[in-house]
Scaffold this active site. Structure first.
Site, PDB file in Angstrom:
ATOM      1  N   CYS A 216       0.645  -1.183  -0.132  1.00  7.80           N
ATOM      2  CA  CYS A 216      -0.084   0.041  -0.157  1.00  7.80           C
ATOM      3  C   CYS A 216       0.948   1.347   0.183  1.00  7.80           C
ATOM      4  O   CYS A 216       0.953   2.217  -1.016  1.00  7.80           O
ATOM      5  CB  CYS A 216      -0.875  -0.017   1.313  1.00  7.80           C
ATOM      6  SG  CYS A 216      -1.895  -1.479   1.185  1.00  7.80           S
TER       7      CYS A 216
ATOM      8  N   ARG B  26       1.635   3.989  -3.156  1.00  8.40           N
ATOM      9  CA  ARG B  26       0.970   5.444  -3.238  1.00  8.40           C
ATOM     10  C   ARG B  26       1.840   6.379  -3.146  1.00  8.40           C
ATOM     11  O   ARG B  26       1.617   7.567  -3.855  1.00  8.40           O
ATOM     12  CB  ARG B  26       0.055   5.609  -1.824  1.00  8.40           C
ATOM     13  CG  ARG B  26      -1.113   4.632  -2.046  1.00  8.40           C
ATOM     14  CD  ARG B  26      -1.812   4.195  -0.613  1.00  8.40           C
ATOM     15  NE  ARG B  26      -2.567   3.114  -0.828  1.00  8.40           N
ATOM     16  CZ  ARG B  26      -3.860   2.806  -1.092  1.00  8.40           C
ATOM     17  NH1 ARG B  26      -4.627   4.069  -1.343  1.00  8.40           N
ATOM     18  NH2 ARG B  26      -4.452   1.682  -1.266  1.00  8.40           N
TER      19      ARG B  26
ATOM     20  N   LYS C 103      -8.436   6.242   1.216  1.00 10.26           N
ATOM     21  CA  LYS C 103      -7.333   5.786   2.268  1.00 10.26           C
ATOM     22  C   LYS C 103      -6.005   6.487   1.795  1.00 10.26           C
ATOM     23  O   LYS C 103      -5.450   6.663   0.352  1.00 10.26           O
ATOM     24  CB  LYS C 103      -7.081   4.347   1.706  1.00 10.26           C
ATOM     25  CG  LYS C 103      -5.834   3.821   2.351  1.00 10.26           C
ATOM     26  CD  LYS C 103      -5.495   2.375   2.003  1.00 10.26           C
ATOM     27  CE  LYS C 103      -4.482   1.638   2.477  1.00 10.26           C
ATOM     28  NZ  LYS C 103      -4.242   0.211   2.149  1.00 10.26           N
TER      29      LYS C 103
ATOM     30  N   HIS D  42      -2.701   6.807   3.762  1.00  5.23           N
ATOM     31  CA  HIS D  42      -1.460   6.004   4.307  1.00  5.23           C
ATOM     32  C   HIS D  42      -0.162   6.484   4.049  1.00  5.23           C
ATOM     33  O   HIS D  42       0.637   5.726   3.732  1.00  5.23           O
ATOM     34  CB  HIS D  42      -1.665   4.617   3.738  1.00  5.23           C
ATOM     35  CG  HIS D  42      -1.164   3.340   4.523  1.00  5.23           C
ATOM     36  ND1 HIS D  42      -1.532   2.255   4.290  1.00  5.23           N
ATOM     37  CD2 HIS D  42      -0.791   3.425   5.658  1.00  5.23           C
ATOM     38  CE1 HIS D  42      -1.061   1.324   5.228  1.00  5.23           C
ATOM     39  NE2 HIS D  42      -0.446   2.187   6.166  1.00  5.23           N
TER      40      HIS D  42
ATOM     41  N   SER E 105      -5.192   1.680   6.208  1.00  5.52           N
ATOM     42  CA  SER E 105      -6.153   0.485   5.688  1.00  5.52           C
ATOM     43  C   SER E 105      -7.012   0.407   6.674  1.00  5.52           C
ATOM     44  O   SER E 105      -7.128   0.549   7.805  1.00  5.52           O
ATOM     45  CB  SER E 105      -4.967  -0.818   5.768  1.00  5.52           C
ATOM     46  OG  SER E 105      -4.156  -0.739   4.591  1.00  5.52           O
TER      47      SER E 105
ATOM     48  N   HIS F  33      -9.680  -4.291  -0.334  1.00  8.38           N
ATOM     49  CA  HIS F  33      -8.825  -4.684   0.980  1.00  8.38           C
ATOM     50  C   HIS F  33      -9.626  -5.323   1.996  1.00  8.38           C
ATOM     51  O   HIS F  33     -10.771  -4.789   2.163  1.00  8.38           O
ATOM     52  CB  HIS F  33      -8.258  -3.385   1.482  1.00  8.38           C
ATOM     53  CG  HIS F  33      -6.995  -3.581   2.177  1.00  8.38           C
ATOM     54  ND1 HIS F  33      -7.210  -3.973   3.718  1.00  8.38           N
ATOM     55  CD2 HIS F  33      -5.798  -3.480   2.478  1.00  8.38           C
ATOM     56  CE1 HIS F  33      -6.268  -4.334   4.426  1.00  8.38           C
ATOM     57  NE2 HIS F  33      -5.181  -3.774   3.545  1.00  8.38           N
TER      58      HIS F  33
ATOM     59  N   ASP G 257      -3.352  -0.352  -6.462  1.00  4.56           N
ATOM     60  CA  ASP G 257      -2.248  -0.097  -5.792  1.00  4.56           C
ATOM     61  C   ASP G 257      -1.333  -1.130  -5.614  1.00  4.56           C
ATOM     62  O   ASP G 257      -0.103  -0.968  -5.734  1.00  4.56           O
ATOM     63  CB  ASP G 257      -2.650   0.561  -4.181  1.00  4.56           C
ATOM     64  CG  ASP G 257      -2.984  -0.569  -3.396  1.00  4.56           C
ATOM     65  OD1 ASP G 257      -3.531  -1.490  -3.910  1.00  4.56           O
ATOM     66  OD2 ASP G 257      -2.945  -0.427  -2.197  1.00  4.56           O
ATOM     67  N   ASN G 258      -1.822  -2.561  -5.749  1.00  6.44           N
ATOM     68  CA  ASN G 258      -0.987  -3.527  -6.062  1.00  6.44           C
ATOM     69  C   ASN G 258      -2.086  -4.832  -6.264  1.00  6.44           C
ATOM     70  O   ASN G 258      -3.143  -4.792  -6.184  1.00  6.44           O
ATOM     71  CB  ASN G 258      -0.236  -3.970  -4.499  1.00  6.44           C
ATOM     72  CG  ASN G 258      -0.815  -3.640  -3.294  1.00  6.44           C
ATOM     73  OD1 ASN G 258      -0.835  -2.963  -2.489  1.00  6.44           O
ATOM     74  ND2 ASN G 258      -1.892  -4.420  -3.167  1.00  6.44           N
TER      75      ASN G 258
ATOM     76  N   LYS H   2       0.365 -10.199  -3.657  1.00  2.00           N
ATOM     77  CA  LYS H   2       0.610  -8.776  -3.262  1.00  2.00           C
ATOM     78  C   LYS H   2       2.019  -9.166  -2.072  1.00  2.00           C
ATOM     79  O   LYS H   2       2.222 -10.080  -1.693  1.00  2.00           O
ATOM     80  CB  LYS H   2      -0.487  -8.510  -2.091  1.00  2.00           C
ATOM     81  CG  LYS H   2      -0.190  -7.380  -1.035  1.00  2.00           C
ATOM     82  CD  LYS H   2      -1.481  -7.173  -0.203  1.00  2.00           C
ATOM     83  CE  LYS H   2      -1.030  -5.887   0.742  1.00  2.00           C
ATOM     84  NZ  LYS H   2      -2.311  -5.580   1.345  1.00  2.00           N
TER      85      LYS H   2
END
Length: 522
Positions: free
Chosen positions: A82, A86, A135, A137, A160, A253, A297-298, A328
């Protein structure tokens, strides 16, 4: 000077000033809008269009966007975790440059280094209204919060959605106990048994710099995001001001909070809810001059088993046959190849597909280029301008793309895998948890493993090391990797993130309660 002459000069100056002002207003009004939608932990195979033989219809709005725009099939998140992903998207720089190589915590005192410049900051300076929903983070304290890093408005969660407890009914799937002060100690004792539930702080909803709900209700979050997004689009249109809207969703998520649906699985129901949010945003912005760029994001969090998404054909069989995960946190394709769609009516040709090799870092220079904004010249960037791919059907993207370790074997941020055309090299593998608990043995590869993704998208059988093909690819990738590492090592603009923690840094509207809340429990 005679009074009439003075008035004449003044009139000329006034007309010049007004014309200049009008030119600036006209320039601002003709700048395009940008909506960047970043899904969390989404699999490449979760997009129906990426798997045409699937019989499901979970993403009809994304399908329509793809039919009316561009589907990018070889697009990658900058990292497979994450926070680093980002940070790289917002700065256009690898984690080894921007300093962010692992996640920030609930009680982190800092975030994305203040020496870093984000593309929202640059658009804001250029006259854009900038808003973020979702989100963050990248640090939630003081100068690290979204409204201090380029956003005029923010509504969302600081990290998260599993990094804090929620109210009854609590987390939905996998089940976690709700925020209940009478059971707080029980939750803490059962943390490992309940699938990683975090109970020390209620999950907060933050608007600008204030906690407005804690703990929040995950089931109501999507509707709150939708309402805020539509309000932002409408108000910017009424002002005639160009805008950047960055939506970083809680989907996909874990924990999932899907709408009740006996006909579909919890993951599919959550995916449909995400798609519905995208459809509402698309409908609200249609008719404006707006680029919508959807990506992830992944890859999926495969250790969550049935609550994780699909990597499609990118299964990383070399790794999975030896134990461990290949999504991930890893540098296997499933960890960072993400579903991506770009939609811009009248600008991006309809129903087009590009296999150009691109990264989330490329959003930074592309958006700035389309907005006519020049980034600061005092730093080095790793993103490339993908305008030709988006607007002109160009099929060639990057010559090379490097993938950092994001929590598996080795040091966080290290460039452990690399792409060069259809080839992919691995220098270190293993140590990421799969569904079932196996992690695989960390393994250093010297010479590196090299796969031909055109022939072997599942990354199952590496090339033989003694062949001319292998030697040419290995030499080309190794040379470029060393050049990049030297460039980063000698980069005077490289930053270092502060990963210190302090319990007082956790966002909390009532720090005197065992579980932080906003309303009285009595």
């Amino acid at each position: 000077m005679a009074e009439g002459a003075v008035q004449a000069v003044f009139s000329v100056l006034l007309l010049h000033t007004l014309s200049q002002h009008g030119a600036r207003v006209s320039e601002i009004r003709t700048k395009p809008n940008f909506i960047i939608i970043l899904a969390d932990d989404i699999g490449w195979g979760d997009l129906d269009d990426n798997r045409p033989h699937k019989t499901t219809n979970n993403t009809p709005n994304l399908h329509l966007m793809a039919q009316q725009g561009l589907r990018l099939t070889d697009f990658h998140s900058p990292a497979s975790m994450c926070t680093p992903s980002r940070a790289a998207i917002l700065t256009g720089r690898y984690g080894l440059r921007n300093g962010v190589t692992r996640n920030f915590a609930v009680n982190s005192v800092a975030g994305l280094p203040l020496s870093e410049v984000t593309f929202p900051q640059l658009l804001q300076t250029a006259g854009y209204y900038t808003a973020m929903i979702g989100k963050w983070h990248l640090g939630h304290s003081g100068p690290y919060s979204p409204t201090r890093r380029g956003f005029d408005y923010y509504l969302g969660v600081p990290y998260s959605n599993d990094m804090g407890c929620t109210d009854t009914p609590g987390y939905d799937l996998p089940p976690c106990l709700p925020c209940d002060s009478l059971r707080t100690q029980l939750v803490r004792l059962k943390r490992s048994a309940s699938g990683g539930c975090y109970s020390r702080v209620g999950l907060p909803l933050i608007e600008n710099g204030s906690v407005v709900e804690q703990p929040l209700d995950l089931r109501a979050l999507t509707e709150q995001y939708r309402s805020a997004a539509l309000r932002i689009i409408r108000s910017a249109r009424e002002r005639g001001q160009p805008y950047l809207l960055y939506i970083a969703t809680a989907h996909m998520h874990v924990p999932l909070a899907p709408p009740a649906s006996p006909e579909v699985s919890p993951y599919a129901a959550s995916l449909q809810e995400l798609d519905g949010l995208i459809g509402a945003v698309k409908a609200a912005s249609d008719g404006d001059d707006t680029l919508i760029w959807f990506t992830g994001d992944n890859g999926p969090w495969e250790q969550k088993c049935q609550y994780a998404g699909s990597v499609g054909p990118f299964t990383g069989r070399w790794q999975t046959s030896r134990g461990g995960g290949s999504a991930k946190r890893t540098t296997w394709e499933g960890g960072h190849r993400v579903p991506t769609v770009a939609y811009w009516p009248g600008k991006i040709p309809e129903n087009t597909i590009s296999s150009a090799l691109l990264s989330g870092m490329d959003i930074f220079p592309t958006v700035l280029s389309l907005a006519g904004v020049t980034p600061p010249s005092d730093r080095r960037y790793d993103g490339i301008d993908a305008t030709a791919v988006l607007l002109h059907g160009e099929q060639t993207g990057r010559q090379f793309l490097f993938h950092p370790n994001s929590g598996a074997a080795g040091k966080n941020g290290d460039l452990q895998a690399a792409r060069s055309g259809k080839y992919k090299a691995f220098y270190l593998t293993g140590a990421s948890e799969a569904c079932g608990g196996g992690t695989g043995t960390p393994q250093l590869h010297d010479p590196p493993l090299i796969f031909d993704l055109d022939r072997d998208e599942a990354e199952e059988t590496p090339l033989e090391t003694g062949t001319p093909e292998y030697r040419a690819v290995a030499e080309r990738i190794s040379r470029t990797r060393e050049q990049l590492l030297w460039d980063i090592a000698t980069d005077p603009s490289a930053s270092a993130a502060d990963y210190d923690t302090d319990a007082s840094a956790a966002p909390c509207c009532d720090p005197w309660r065992p579980v932080c809340r906003c309303r009285d429990l009595a």
